[in-house]
Write an enzyme that holds these catalytic residues in place. Structure first.
Site, short mmCIF file in Angstrom:
data_model
loop_
_atom_site.label_atom_id
_atom_site.label_comp_id
_atom_site.label_asym_id
_atom_site.label_seq_id
_atom_site.Cartn_x
_atom_site.Cartn_y
_atom_site.Cartn_z
N ASP A 113 0.82 -1.21 0.00
CA ASP A 113 0.00 0.00 0.00
C ASP A 113 0.85 1.26 0.00
O ASP A 113 2.07 1.21 0.18
CB ASP A 113 -0.96 -0.01 1.20
N ASP A 150 -7.27 -3.01 14.30
CA ASP A 150 -8.67 -3.29 13.93
C ASP A 150 -8.76 -4.47 12.96
O ASP A 150 -9.78 -4.69 12.33
CB ASP A 150 -9.33 -2.04 13.32
N HIS A 182 -7.14 -4.96 10.17
CA HIS A 182 -6.98 -4.72 8.72
C HIS A 182 -5.69 -5.36 8.20
O HIS A 182 -4.70 -5.46 8.91
CB HIS A 182 -7.08 -3.24 8.35
N GLU A 194 -9.70 -1.87 5.49
CA GLU A 194 -10.34 -1.56 6.76
C GLU A 194 -11.59 -2.43 6.97
O GLU A 194 -12.09 -3.04 6.01
CB GLU A 194 -10.75 -0.08 6.75
C1 GLP Z 1 -0.58 0.14 8.58
C2 GLP Z 1 -0.32 -0.62 7.27
C3 GLP Z 1 -0.56 -2.08 7.43
C4 GLP Z 1 0.12 -2.55 8.68
C5 GLP Z 1 -0.56 -1.96 9.86
C6 GLP Z 1 0.10 -2.33 11.17
O1 GLP Z 1 -1.79 0.85 8.62
N1 GLP Z 1 -1.04 -0.15 6.14
O2 GLP Z 1 -0.07 -2.76 6.29
O3 GLP Z 1 0.05 -3.94 8.78
O4 GLP Z 1 -0.66 -0.58 9.76
O5 GLP Z 1 1.13 -1.47 11.48
P1 GLP Z 1 2.19 -1.75 12.59
O6 GLP Z 1 3.00 -2.88 12.10
O7 GLP Z 1 2.99 -0.48 12.67
O8 GLP Z 1 1.45 -2.04 13.82
#
Ligand code: GLP
Length: 263
Positions: A72, A141, A143, A148
């Site tokens: 992303d 959440d 995702h 989302e």
């Molecule tokens: C972001 C990314 C996700 C990621 C998630 C968790 O929003 N778009 O791909 O898995 O958050 O992030 P973190 O690893 O910093 O907890």
């Protein structure tokens, strides 16, 4: 689904890095038949990336014949912004390994036509022969990428509006103010991730424990998009003890038992 429970983040990262190194080496990739790797951003994969860099430096793996697709990118954030996923990937992985520039694919959140950009990305994945191993993290959440709650479980690459939850969670990278977090992102779909031959999810920390519980014990539901992993024939979650807070004791024991000989 395999659930690998490691004692802490360091061991989880080491496990994931070794898994990726072994997969790439086993595929014996060539320019004609490269290994196609899907990659995440966020704090979860940082330890694994350090492990991959170390493995490269020690000559245990090469990324010369690896083609990457990132999950992303924010919409409207300049590519050279320190919090863009382009910057993140350069700093945390690509600047330190031998993956050729032309093998690296990251969605362009500044494309003139964002819909075309998403369609082009799906085409590129298809043309590459599909993703061999898609690595991902999970949001608190549930995702996966930026899919989302409420995202279609068969979705493909597209524009998504981020929830307040996610903007609050990611505000730690934007001076603590959720309003500074871009409101939209381009993201591969749940269907894009699930079309990979294999999916490896990294899940660490207490703040991910509800998401892990939903992923492993809950029903398949669009409200926890990570739960779609239950339908994948080769899904793996590698987590740490802290993330296991909400799963049943019996579930915990079961996965510890079945994985004992695989470690
Ligand atoms: C972001 C990314 C996700 C990621 C998630 C968790 O929003 N778009 O791909 O898995 O958050 O992030 P973190 O690893 O910093 O907890």
């Amino acid at each position: 689904m395999r659930v690998i429970i490691e004692p802490n983040y360091e061991r989880l990262s080491e496990w994931a890095a070794n898994y990726v190194v072994n997969k790439i080496n086993a595929a014996n990739p060539t320019p004609e038949h490269p290994f196609i790797l899907g990659l995440p951003t966020g704090s979860s994969p940082i330890g694994m990336y350090k492990g991959l860099i170390k493995a490269y430096e020690e000559g245990r793996v090469s990324f010369k014949n690896v083609v990457t697709f990132n999950m992303d990118e924010y919409v409207g954030l300049p590519e050279d912004h320190p919090e863009s996923y382009h910057s993140f990937m350069r700093e945390n992985l690509f600047a330190h390994i031998d993956c050729p520039k032309e093998n690296i694919h990251i969605l362009n959140g500044n494309a003139e036509n964002l819909l075309e950009e998403c369609a082009r990305y799906e085409q590129q994945i298809l043309a590459a022969g599909g993703i061999d191993l898609f690595i991902g993290g999970i949001g608190p959440d549930g995702h996966i990428a930026f899919n989302e709650p409420g995202s279609s479980l068969s979705s493909r690459t597209r524009i998504k509006t981020l929830t307040t939850d996610t903007r609050v969670a990611n505000s730690r990278f934007f001076g603590g103010n959720p309003d500074n977090v871009p409101a939209q992102a381009l993201t591969v779909g749940v269907g894009t991730v699930m079309s990979a031959k294999e999916v490896l999810i990294l899940c660490n920390g207490h703040n991910k424990s509800r998401a892990l519980q939903a992923a492993v014990e809950g029903p398949v539901t669009q409200m926890w998009t990570i739960s779609s992993l239950q339908l994948h024939p080769h899904g793996i979650i590698v987590c740490d003890e802290a993330a296991c807070e909400e799963i049943k004791h019996g579930t915990y024991r079961f996965f510890k038992d079945v994985e004992r000989d695989n470690l």
